[in-house]
Design an enzyme around this catalytic site. Structure first.
Site, PDB file in Angstrom:
ATOM      1  N   GLY A 125      -8.021   3.050  10.389  1.00 25.07           N
ATOM      2  CA  GLY A 125      -8.622   1.731  10.162  1.00 25.07           C
ATOM      3  C   GLY A 125      -8.688   1.319   8.705  1.00 25.07           C
ATOM      4  O   GLY A 125      -9.246   0.265   8.385  1.00 25.07           O
ATOM      5  N   THR A 126      -8.087   2.115   7.810  1.00 21.53           N
ATOM      6  CA  THR A 126      -8.185   1.746   6.387  1.00 21.53           C
ATOM      7  C   THR A 126      -7.452   0.420   6.097  1.00 21.53           C
ATOM      8  O   THR A 126      -7.923  -0.388   5.308  1.00 21.53           O
ATOM      9  CB  THR A 126      -7.602   2.837   5.452  1.00 21.53           C
ATOM     10  N   GLY A 127      -6.298   0.211   6.753  1.00 23.20           N
ATOM     11  CA  GLY A 127      -5.520  -1.013   6.499  1.00 23.20           C
ATOM     12  C   GLY A 127      -6.288  -2.256   6.930  1.00 23.20           C
ATOM     13  O   GLY A 127      -6.394  -3.233   6.179  1.00 23.20           O
ATOM     14  N   CYS A 128      -6.850  -2.203   8.154  1.00 22.74           N
ATOM     15  CA  CYS A 128      -7.620  -3.357   8.664  1.00 22.74           C
ATOM     16  C   CYS A 128      -8.815  -3.621   7.754  1.00 22.74           C
ATOM     17  O   CYS A 128      -9.135  -4.767   7.418  1.00 22.74           O
ATOM     18  CB  CYS A 128      -8.180  -3.074  10.063  1.00 22.74           C
ATOM     19  N   LYS A 147       0.846  -1.199   0.000  1.00 23.15           N
ATOM     20  CA  LYS A 147       0.000   0.000   0.000  1.00 23.15           C
ATOM     21  C   LYS A 147       0.879   1.244   0.000  1.00 23.15           C
ATOM     22  O   LYS A 147       1.706   1.418   0.887  1.00 23.15           O
ATOM     23  CB  LYS A 147      -0.910  -0.024   1.228  1.00 23.15           C
ATOM     24  N   THR A 197      -9.101   8.503   8.188  1.00 21.64           N
ATOM     25  CA  THR A 197      -8.493   7.343   7.537  1.00 21.64           C
ATOM     26  C   THR A 197      -8.099   6.256   8.539  1.00 21.64           C
ATOM     27  O   THR A 197      -7.474   5.262   8.161  1.00 21.64           O
ATOM     28  CB  THR A 197      -7.226   7.758   6.761  1.00 21.64           C
TER      29      THR A 197
END
Ligand SMILES: Cc1ncc(COP(=O)(O)OP(=O)(O)O)c(N)n1
Ligand SMILES: Cc1ncsc1CCOP(=O)(O)O
Ligand SMILES: [Mg+2]
Length: 550
Positions: free
Chosen positions: A264-267, A229, A262
């Site tokens: 929590g976008t990865g989870c 990412k 933004t």
């Protein structure tokens, strides 16, 4: 005339979709090992409704709790719920956390993590395990042991090390066990730039070129796919993620959304990938749907205010507010549906005295794998009613229905997607209106158009006219050479169209272009006396093995 000339036999079961209410049990396959998932078809929690059995895809999230509920287990639950997937949970740590940062971490003892894993995995048919915060070496060890004891169909690893606020959630001592045990079991790993750099011994990652080499190095550690990412790359207009499946590198570009929300976008992204895999989606489709979902959620939530810190959560359940909840379709696009693509034509149906539904029913009985309603000269109301009736018929057989040109009609009948041409509504706008999971096809005659279709979020390309046709006036014929040129430039699957029928379909398939997934046909199916027989003939031809191949 009409379809009455043919004795229709029951349709062959189509197994293109994960959720096919009639066929779902026959789609169930025994569990594979933890590695090696591409088509996951069997779904688990069984809901008995009269004589109907409905399977619900199931993700197990192994992650930490975020008291602010923007990330961690809470994000995973919301993401899976929003994607129509059941999510069970194994909690590895409890964090005291809000929009300002992480105030405390309480790690769950590994024995108790093992206990939770056993409780879930020994009882429930989990399709996909997704991991987030794994705060100790011993927790990683018990996870790997549990996965060996209770194999699932896919493992999605989000190698969480540092929170978005910059707080450490798993220290560098975890890296060896990630490299030695967890990543080699993973079907996909989704590091951000910092995590990728840590996995590669502190390598600097500053450009997209650096990212392209990094995905290869991470792939060498053992995961089957890598999604790196690039959100933290120095400011550019687009956010670029790099995906590597072991063979090809894909740069996935999305416009950057200006928002503070933004956290929590990865989870969420990793959970959404897991959810799509649990539904049966191929890996690249899962990644693309997940990216679009996060993008749409961020856009929808860009102005919400939750908490006083610098980085707020976003709203995972935005769909509940905007879209009717009666949609039964939960499957993801699988390019193999393009194999025998039937495109209707109202003029032809009138000529042969049959209704659109009769024509579509016959095409499905004959083996059509996807249907496009291309009704250029009927009234909108009539089109909508016909589309609803066709959707009912097609969904009974697990066949998706796309609407030609008319995004409004597709929205109104909750069709599976649209096909648009170069002078129709732009694909990017259609994507915004239809949402992340609907299928969008775009007509392309040139490599430039093919590249644009990819950027605009299309799922496939319709390329032609390959041969001369009378069905579309003033349509330029590009020939097999033109098809080849577009295919070589295209990252998307392609269906060939234009003058294709029983006599020449094999010439198209024998070009042996890996992204040509099938042929789209109008007159060779619908300008004939018996649609069923013609479709069947075409299916037989398409299935023939090329000469010289066993
Ligand atoms: C599968 C498929 N490919 C191409 C087309 C052509 O679409 P378009 O260029 O918009 O032309 P019309 O079909 O609208 O006349 C298609 N319909 N389907
Ligand atoms: C809609 C379209 N787009 C390019 S060629 C074509 C017509 C295909 O019809 P047919 O299969 O009858 O040649
Ligand atoms: Mg069009």
């Amino acid at each position: 005339m009409g379809t009455s000339c043919c004795h229709s036999s029951p349709a062959l079961p189509h197994s293109f979709f994960a959720l096919n209410l009639k066929n779902c049990l026959s789609l169930s396959s025994p569990k594979a090992s933890t590695r090696g998932v591409h088509q996951i078809r069997a779904l688990n929690v069984k809901v008995m409704q009269e004589d109907m059995v409905m399977n619900i895809p199931h993700v197990l999230s192994v992650a930490g709790s975020d008291s602010g509920a923007g990330a961690g287990i809470q994000a995973d639950l919301k993401a899976c719920a929003s994607r129509g997937v059941y999510c069970s949970t194994v909690i590895t740590a409890v964090t005291a956390q809000n929009t300002a940062g992480v105030q405390g971490v309480h790690t769950v003892p590994e024995e108790f993590v093992a206990k939770q894993l056993k409780s879930v995995l020994s009882d429930m048919d989990v399709d996909v395990v997704k991991t987030g915060m794994l705060p100790s070496i011993n927790i990683v060890k018990v996870l790997c042991q549990s996965l060996k004891q209770f194999p699932v169909r896919a493992l999605v690893v989000d190698p969480v090390m540092v929170s978005t606020s910059g707080d450490v959630l798993a220290g560098p001592s975890i890296l060896d066990i990630f490299r030695e045990q967890l990543l080699p079991m993973a079907d996909i790993v989704t590091p951000n730039l910092k995590e990728a750099s840590a996995l590669l011994g502190g390598l600097q990652l500053k450009t997209v070129d650096d990212m392209c080499s990094a995905v290869k190095s991470i792939h060498d550690i053992g995961p089957r796919n890598v999604l790196l990412k690039g959100g933290d790359l120095p400011a550019s207009l687009d956010a670029v993620d790099v995906f590597f499946d072991g063979e090809n590198i894909f740069e996935l570009c999305f416009p950057r959304i200006k928002t503070q929300n933004t956290h929590g976008t990865g989870c969420t992204l990793a959970s959404c990938i897991a959810a799509e895999l649990a539904k049966g989606s191929p890996m690249l489709s899962a990644v693309k749907v997940a990216k679009r979902y996060v993008q749409t959620a961020l856009d929808y939530s860009k102005d919400i205010v939750i908490g006083n810190g610098i980085q707020g959560p976003f709203d995972h359940l935005f769909k509940l507010k905007s879209i009717a909840l009666n949609s039964f379709r939960q499957w993801a696009f699988d390019p193999s549906v393009l194999f025998l693509y039937a495109v209707t034509d109202s003029g032809m149906n009138k000529r042969w005295g049959r209704s659109i539904t009769d024509a579509v029913e016959a095409a499905i009985q004959g083996g059509a794998t996807i249907v496009q309603l291309r009704e250029k000269d009927i009234e909108t109301g009539e089109f909508l009613e016909a589309a609803k009736a066709c959707l009912k018929i097609c969904h009974l057989h697990g066949v998706p229905v796309l609407i030609n040109d008319r995004v409004d009609v597709a929205l109104a009948c909750d069709a599976d997607g649209v096909h648009v041409g170069q002078s129709d509504m732009p694909a990017r706008m259609a994507r915004t209106l239809l949402g992340p999971e609907k299928i969008i096809g775009v007509s392309c005659k040139t490599p430039e158009q093919a590249r644009q279709a990819w950027i605009d979020g299309a799922d496939y390309i319709g390329c032609g006219g390959v041969y001369p046709t009378n069905t579309k006036a003033n349509n330029r014929t590009i020939g097999l050479e033109g098809l080849k040129t577009v295919c070589l430039a295209s990252k998307l699957p392609v269906v060939a169209i234009g003058g294709i029928g029983v006599s020449n379909a094999r010439s198209v398939m024998e070009l042996d272009l890996p992204n040509v997934k099938g042929v789209a046909v109008v007159s060779a199916l619908f300008n004939r006396e018996c649609v069923l027989a013609e479709t069947r003939k075409l299916r037989t031809v398409l299935r023939e093995k090329p000469a010289g191949r066993k």
